[in-house]
Design a protein around this motif. Sequence first.
Motif, PDB file in Angstrom:
ATOM      1  N   ASN A  38      -2.476  -5.181  -6.602  1.00 36.21           N
ATOM      2  CA  ASN A  38      -2.491  -3.960  -5.810  1.00 36.21           C
ATOM      3  C   ASN A  38      -3.312  -2.922  -6.570  1.00 36.21           C
ATOM      4  OD1 ASN A  38      -0.436  -4.343  -3.496  1.00 36.21           O
ATOM      5  ND2 ASN A  38       0.651  -5.125  -5.301  1.00 36.21           N
ATOM      6  N   ASN A  79       0.840  -1.195   0.000  1.00 37.63           N
ATOM      7  CA  ASN A  79       0.000   0.000   0.000  1.00 37.63           C
ATOM      8  C   ASN A  79       0.875   1.245   0.000  1.00 37.63           C
ATOM      9  OD1 ASN A  79      -1.817   2.040   0.354  1.00 37.63           O
ATOM     10  ND2 ASN A  79      -2.668   1.286   2.278  1.00 37.63           N
ATOM     11  N   TYR A 105      -6.866   2.298  -1.448  1.00 35.52           N
ATOM     12  CA  TYR A 105      -6.032   1.156  -1.833  1.00 35.52           C
ATOM     13  C   TYR A 105      -6.706  -0.126  -1.351  1.00 35.52           C
ATOM     14  CZ  TYR A 105      -2.509  -2.505  -1.432  1.00 35.52           C
ATOM     15  OH  TYR A 105      -1.850  -3.703  -1.510  1.00 35.52           O
ATOM     16  N   ARG A 106      -6.588  -1.174  -2.182  1.00 33.45           N
ATOM     17  CA  ARG A 106      -6.997  -2.511  -1.722  1.00 33.45           C
ATOM     18  C   ARG A 106      -6.162  -3.550  -2.468  1.00 33.45           C
ATOM     19  NH1 ARG A 106     -11.045  -1.180  -5.451  1.00 33.45           N
ATOM     20  NH2 ARG A 106     -11.548  -2.827  -6.980  1.00 33.45           N
ATOM     21  N   TYR A 107      -6.026  -4.731  -1.853  1.00 33.39           N
ATOM     22  CA  TYR A 107      -5.331  -5.842  -2.504  1.00 33.39           C
ATOM     23  C   TYR A 107      -6.393  -6.893  -2.809  1.00 33.39           C
ATOM     24  CZ  TYR A 107      -1.846  -9.412  -3.552  1.00 33.39           C
ATOM     25  OH  TYR A 107      -1.064 -10.365  -4.183  1.00 33.39           O
ATOM     26  N   LEU A 135      -5.090   0.728  -6.805  1.00 31.05           N
ATOM     27  CA  LEU A 135      -5.139   2.104  -6.328  1.00 31.05           C
ATOM     28  C   LEU A 135      -6.240   2.828  -7.094  1.00 31.05           C
ATOM     29  CD1 LEU A 135      -3.486   3.699  -4.225  1.00 31.05           C
ATOM     30  CD2 LEU A 135      -2.078   4.542  -6.110  1.00 31.05           C
TER      31      LEU A 135
END
Length: 360
Positions: free
Chosen positions: A351, A319, A344-346, A353
């Motif tokens: 990854n 992140n 942000y998230r995975y 954005l």
Amino acid sequence: MIQVKNLSKHFGDLVVLKDISVDIKKGEIISIIGPSGTGKSTFLRCLNLLDTPTGGTIHIDGIPLLDKGTSVPKVRRKMGMVFQSFNLYAHLSVIDNLTLGPVKLLGKKRAEADQMAIELLKLVGLAEKAHSFPDELSGGQKQRVAIARCMAMEPEILLFDEPTSALDPTMVSEVLAVIRRLAREGMTMVIVTHEMEFARNLSSRVFYMDEGLIYEEGTPQQIFNHPQKEKTKAFINRIRSFHYRITSRDYDLYAMQADMEAFCDKHTLPRKVTGYVLHMAEEVLCLQQDFSDIRISLSYSEKDGSVELVCAGGGAPRNPLEEGVAEDDIGIKLIKARCRRVDYRYENGKNILMLKISGE
């Protein structure tokens, strides 16, 4: 009133409808919305066998429409259909257009049919046009006569196939007003329409169709305010999208920016916003470490003017918004200053954005 199970329709190798199952209750008003070419009109035409389904079953008021022993003309009399192109008999007067079916098919006496026709023409506001011919009417008037002609057959269900699409904008409201009046009187209606506010305000339920399926259904509030599926969201918000893929650290930044700029110009985004988009895309890519498969998506909502930039890159979860993670803290500060929101998230090994870009 209408029960459809596993309905499909193929034209040769072209699959138009795929395994549709719905129930429509008496008195419901169903609006069907969605992009062109997704099977909306074909679905209506299958309901009264203007197109014969390839598979599945249809029950109209409990009667199995596709059974060999069913009298299709008798069941069809329960349903009136209003088309885009009016389909009035040009050589007959308005009142003769309305009385032909009741006299020939329902066995009514001409005097009784005439009286009913006048009452229906009053309902649609056209009693004074009873002895006019279709060529003497405006498009909106022709469509109102077409609705009255359907009502003359005393249907229990009305099917509307984009009833306003062939009309000038000035004539649309008069046709919609008639449909609203029928709704107040409890008529069961299934309406294919591109009039979103009309569908929002009138419907019991809304079906969003895409790729030959009823992709999402719900109340008008759910579909228009809180759609659950991505394609529904994109359609309701009239989202236009641009996608770009990068597979090498030696990607052509200027080619990507030129394509982005062309997208922004096509959808008439302000030059200031276009500048922010190009700048933010460059800054986001500076934060990436794995360039083997980066997906850049730019979305613009015609409904509210919002602009969203999403960058999805591979590699281990990382992140860049957390302090000390990104090598270029200045880039993060620029992104946060230019965007309304940065998240942000995975997800699925990526990854991701997401930037909501401000026009201020």
